[in-house]
Design an enzyme around this catalytic site. Structure first.
Site, PDB file in Angstrom:
ATOM      1  N   HIS A 180      44.034  66.673  30.971  1.00 19.70           N
ATOM      2  CA  HIS A 180      45.321  66.169  31.468  1.00 19.70           C
ATOM      3  C   HIS A 180      46.452  66.608  30.549  1.00 19.70           C
ATOM      4  O   HIS A 180      46.340  66.494  29.328  1.00 19.70           O
ATOM      5  CB  HIS A 180      45.307  64.639  31.527  1.00 19.70           C
ATOM      6  CG  HIS A 180      44.470  64.097  32.646  1.00 19.70           C
ATOM      7  ND1 HIS A 180      44.452  62.771  32.980  1.00 19.70           N
ATOM      8  CD2 HIS A 180      43.631  64.709  33.511  1.00 19.70           C
ATOM      9  CE1 HIS A 180      43.644  62.576  34.011  1.00 19.70           C
ATOM     10  NE2 HIS A 180      43.116  63.740  34.342  1.00 19.70           N
TER      11      HIS A 180
ATOM     12  N   TYR B 149      50.256  54.395  34.014  1.00 14.77           N
ATOM     13  CA  TYR B 149      50.443  53.144  33.268  1.00 14.77           C
ATOM     14  C   TYR B 149      51.635  52.434  33.907  1.00 14.77           C
ATOM     15  O   TYR B 149      52.722  53.009  33.961  1.00 14.77           O
ATOM     16  CB  TYR B 149      50.775  53.415  31.803  1.00 14.77           C
ATOM     17  CG  TYR B 149      49.630  53.940  30.956  1.00 14.77           C
ATOM     18  CD1 TYR B 149      49.339  55.299  30.898  1.00 14.77           C
ATOM     19  CD2 TYR B 149      48.871  53.068  30.179  1.00 14.77           C
ATOM     20  CE1 TYR B 149      48.310  55.775  30.101  1.00 14.77           C
ATOM     21  CE2 TYR B 149      47.836  53.542  29.369  1.00 14.77           C
ATOM     22  CZ  TYR B 149      47.560  54.897  29.332  1.00 14.77           C
ATOM     23  OH  TYR B 149      46.539  55.363  28.539  1.00 14.77           O
TER      24      TYR B 149
ATOM     25  N   PRO C 248      43.414  48.486  24.027  1.00 15.32           N
ATOM     26  CA  PRO C 248      43.102  49.768  24.671  1.00 15.32           C
ATOM     27  C   PRO C 248      44.312  50.512  25.242  1.00 15.32           C
ATOM     28  O   PRO C 248      44.185  51.652  25.684  1.00 15.32           O
ATOM     29  CB  PRO C 248      42.146  49.369  25.796  1.00 15.32           C
ATOM     30  CG  PRO C 248      42.455  47.940  26.077  1.00 15.32           C
ATOM     31  CD  PRO C 248      42.883  47.335  24.778  1.00 15.32           C
TER      32      PRO C 248
ATOM     33  N   LYS D 130      43.262  54.662  21.850  1.00 11.80           N
ATOM     34  CA  LYS D 130      43.006  55.197  20.506  1.00 11.80           C
ATOM     35  C   LYS D 130      41.627  54.846  19.932  1.00 11.80           C
ATOM     36  O   LYS D 130      41.179  55.480  18.980  1.00 11.80           O
ATOM     37  CB  LYS D 130      44.057  54.668  19.513  1.00 11.80           C
ATOM     38  CG  LYS D 130      45.489  55.126  19.726  1.00 11.80           C
ATOM     39  CD  LYS D 130      45.697  56.579  19.437  1.00 11.80           C
ATOM     40  CE  LYS D 130      45.801  57.328  20.724  1.00 11.80           C
ATOM     41  NZ  LYS D 130      45.901  58.760  20.627  1.00 11.80           N
TER      42      LYS D 130
ATOM     43  N   TYR E   7      50.058  59.648  21.368  1.00 11.80           N
ATOM     44  CA  TYR E   7      49.135  59.470  22.500  1.00 11.80           C
ATOM     45  C   TYR E   7      48.083  60.580  22.534  1.00 11.80           C
ATOM     46  O   TYR E   7      46.889  60.329  22.729  1.00 11.80           O
ATOM     47  CB  TYR E   7      49.904  59.412  23.830  1.00 11.80           C
ATOM     48  CG  TYR E   7      49.013  59.071  24.997  1.00 11.80           C
ATOM     49  CD1 TYR E   7      48.696  57.750  25.283  1.00 11.80           C
ATOM     50  CD2 TYR E   7      48.460  60.075  25.795  1.00 11.80           C
ATOM     51  CE1 TYR E   7      47.848  57.424  26.332  1.00 11.80           C
ATOM     52  CE2 TYR E   7      47.611  59.760  26.850  1.00 11.80           C
ATOM     53  CZ  TYR E   7      47.312  58.437  27.110  1.00 11.80           C
ATOM     54  OH  TYR E   7      46.464  58.125  28.144  1.00 11.80           O
TER      55      TYR E   7
END
Ligand code: APR
Ligand code: PHB
Length: 399
Positions: A76, A203, A295, A299, A387
Site C-alpha cells: 500500500h 481510518y 493498535p 506499530k 506510519y
C-alpha cells in the site's frame, strides 16, 4: 526431573518476537530453544496485527522468511482518513514509502515453518516457566510438561512472552519502572470473507466513535469499530457490527461495504505501556513483553521486529566477536525508538477516537489536527515517517 538441556539463548514465547529472534540467531550460528506456554495451534489461531513497515519486511527477508509475504502481501502506498464529512488520502509516494499488509498469523506460520526446516527446537505447552540465575554466572529456565519438571541452562534469556508473560514479572519491582495509559474504550474487531471496502486502509474518526477498514487479502476483510470496554460480544450480532461500521464510514465507502458472516469477532482493550530498563542481568525483554501500543498506529508488530533485530545483532556480536557494547546499549537504544512509536500511537489514538466526556472544543481540536495533517505537506511528511516507519535513526547502535 529430566536431565538439563543446554543452549546459548533461552527464548520465552513463540509469538513473532520469539520466533524471529530464534531465526535470526540460528542463521548466524547461535543456538536457541523456544519455550511456549500454549499449543502451536493455539498460537496460530490468534488474529492480530497486519501492517508491516518496509524495514520490517526487510528484516523478514534477511531472516529468510519473506518469500510468501512478497508473493501474497498487499503493498500500500497510501491510507485514507475520514473525519467530519471529509475523506482525504495520504499519499506515501512523494516520500518513497510503502507498507505491506500481511497478517501476523501468516507471518507466525512462516516463522514456525522456517524453524522446523532448520531443525530449531521449540517446546510447546511448557507450563509454569520460571527464570532463574539471571544476575549470576549462568541462567536457567524451569518448566513443567506432561507432569514432569524440565530444565534448560543458557547464557542469556530473551523475554519474548508478551504483555502477560513471566519474563517482565521476573525482574524485581525495585529494578523496573513502568509507564502506562489505559484507554476508556476498546476495539471490536471482525474477520470476514468479504472483499475490502477499498484497496487501501480507511481510518475514520466519526461522531459515534472510531472505525477502521483493513484487510488480509482481496477477498478477506479485517474491520474494527470502537466499543465500550464492558460491551458484551453476544450483543454484537454480525448485522449490528456491519450496520455500525457502515454508519461510521463516509457515504461512498458505506455504499461499497459488503456485509457477510464473520469468521472471528473479539474485543481488545487499548493500552500504552513501557517498561524500563529492558535488561536485567542476563535477561532481555523484547516485543509486547517490554511495551504495548494501542493498535491505531499499527506499530506493535513493527516495534517487536526492530527490538528483536537489534537484540539478535547484539547477541551475535557477543558470540562472534566477544564484544558486548551492543548488549550494553540495547535497552537505552531500543527505548528511544520505542518512545517515538508510543508517541505516534498515542497521538493517532487521541485524534481518531471518541473519548468519554468529550466537549465540543475537544472534537473541534481533533478535526483541526486532522485538517492540518491532510492540508500541510510538512505534517503529511511527519505522518508518513512514523506510519510507514521511514524515520532513519541513529542512537549509538542499530535501531
Ligand atoms: N511462558 C511461555 N510462553 C508464554 C508465557 C509464559 N509464561 N506467557 C506468554 N507466553 C507466550 C504467549 O502464549 C505468546 O505466544 O508468549 C507469546 C508472546 O507472543 P505475542 O503476545 O504475540 O508477543 P510478541 O511476540 O512480542 O508479538 C508482538 O506485536 O502486533 C503486536 O500484540 C501484537 O502479538 C503482537 C506483538
Ligand atoms: C489490521 O489490519 O489488523 C490493522 C491495520 C491497521 C491498524 C490496526 C490493525 O492500525
Amino acid at each position: 526431573m529430566s536431565a538439563a538441556l543446554r543452549t546459548q539463548v533461552g527464548i520465552v514465547g513463540s509469538g513473532p518476537s520469539g520466533l524471529l529472534l530464534a531465526q535470526l540467531l540460528h542463521l548466524a550460528g547461535v543456538d536457541s530453544v523456544v519455550l511456549e506456554r500454549r499449543s502451536r495451534d493455539y498460537v496460530l489461531g490468534r488474529i492480530r496485527a497486519g501492517v508491516l513497515e518496509q524495514t520490517t519486511a526487510e528484516i523478514l527477508r534477511r531472516a529468510r522468511v519473506g518469500a510468501r509475504m512478497d508473493r501474497e502481501g498487499l503493498v500500500h502506498r497510501g491510507v485514507e482518513l475520514c473525519f467530519g464529512e471529509r475523506t482525504q488520502r495520504i499519499d506515501f509516494s512523494p516520500f518513497g514509502a510503502s507498507v505491506t499488509v500481511y497478517g501476523q498469523t501468516e507471518l507466525t506460520r512462516d516463522l514456525m515453518e522456517a524453524r522446523d526446516a532448520l531443525g530449531g527446537k521449540s517446546i510447546y505447552e511448557a507450563e509454569d516457566v520460571a527464570i532463574e540465575g539471571v544476575t549470576g554466572g549462568a541462567a536457567r529456565l524451569r518448566w513443567r510438561k506432561d507432569g514432569e519438571q524440565h530444565l534448560l541452562d543458557c547464557d542469556f534469556v530473551a523475554g519474548c512472552d508478551g504483555f502477560h508473560g513471566v519474563s517482565r514479572r521476573s525482574i524485581p519491582a525495585a529494578e523496573l519502572r513502568t509507564h502506562e495509559r489505559v484507554y476508556p474504550f476498546g476495539w471490536l474487531g471482525v474477520l470476514a470473507d468479504v472483499p475490502p471496502v477499498s484497496h487501501e486502509l480507511i481510518y475514520s474518526s466519526h461522531e459515534r466513535g472510531f472505525a477502521l477498514c483493513s484487510m488480509r487479502s482481496a477477498t478477506r476483510s479485517r474491520c474494527y469499530v470502537q466499543c465500550a470496554l464492558d460491551d458484551d460480544l453476544r450483543e454484537w450480532s454480525d448485522e449490528r457490527f456491519w450496520d455500525e461500521l457502515r454508519t461510521r464510514l463516509p457515504a461512498e465507502a458505506a455504499a461499497k461495504l459488503q456485509a457477510g458472516p464473520t469468521i472471528e469477532k473479539s474485543i481488545a482493550p487499548l493500552r500504552s505501556f513501557v517498561a524500563e530498563p529492558l535488561r536485567y542481568g542476563r535477561l532481555f525483554l523484547a516485543g509486547d513483553a517490554a511495551h504495548i501500543v494501542p493498535p491505531t498506529g499499527a506499530k506493535g508488530l513493527n516495534l517487536a521486529a526492530r527490538d528483536v533485530d537489534q537484540l539478535a545483532t547484539a547477541l551475535i556480536a557477543h558470540y562472534r566477536d566477544g564484544r558486548d557494547e551492543l548488549l550494553n546499549v540495547y535497552s537505552d537504544a531500543a527505548l528511544r525508538r520505542i518512545w517515538r512509536a508510543e508517541r505516534f500511537s498515542a497521538w493517532m489514538t487521541s485524534v481518531l477516537h471518541r473519548f468519554p466526556g468529550r466537549t465540543s472544543f475537544d472534537r473541534a481540536m481533533q478535526i483541526a489536527e486532522l485538517d492540518y495533517l491532510v492540508g500541510s505537506a510538512a505534517a503529511r511528511a511527519a505522518f508518513v515517517e512514523s506510519y510507514a516507519g521511514t524515520l532513519a535513526v541513529t542512537v549509538g547502535a542499530a535501531t
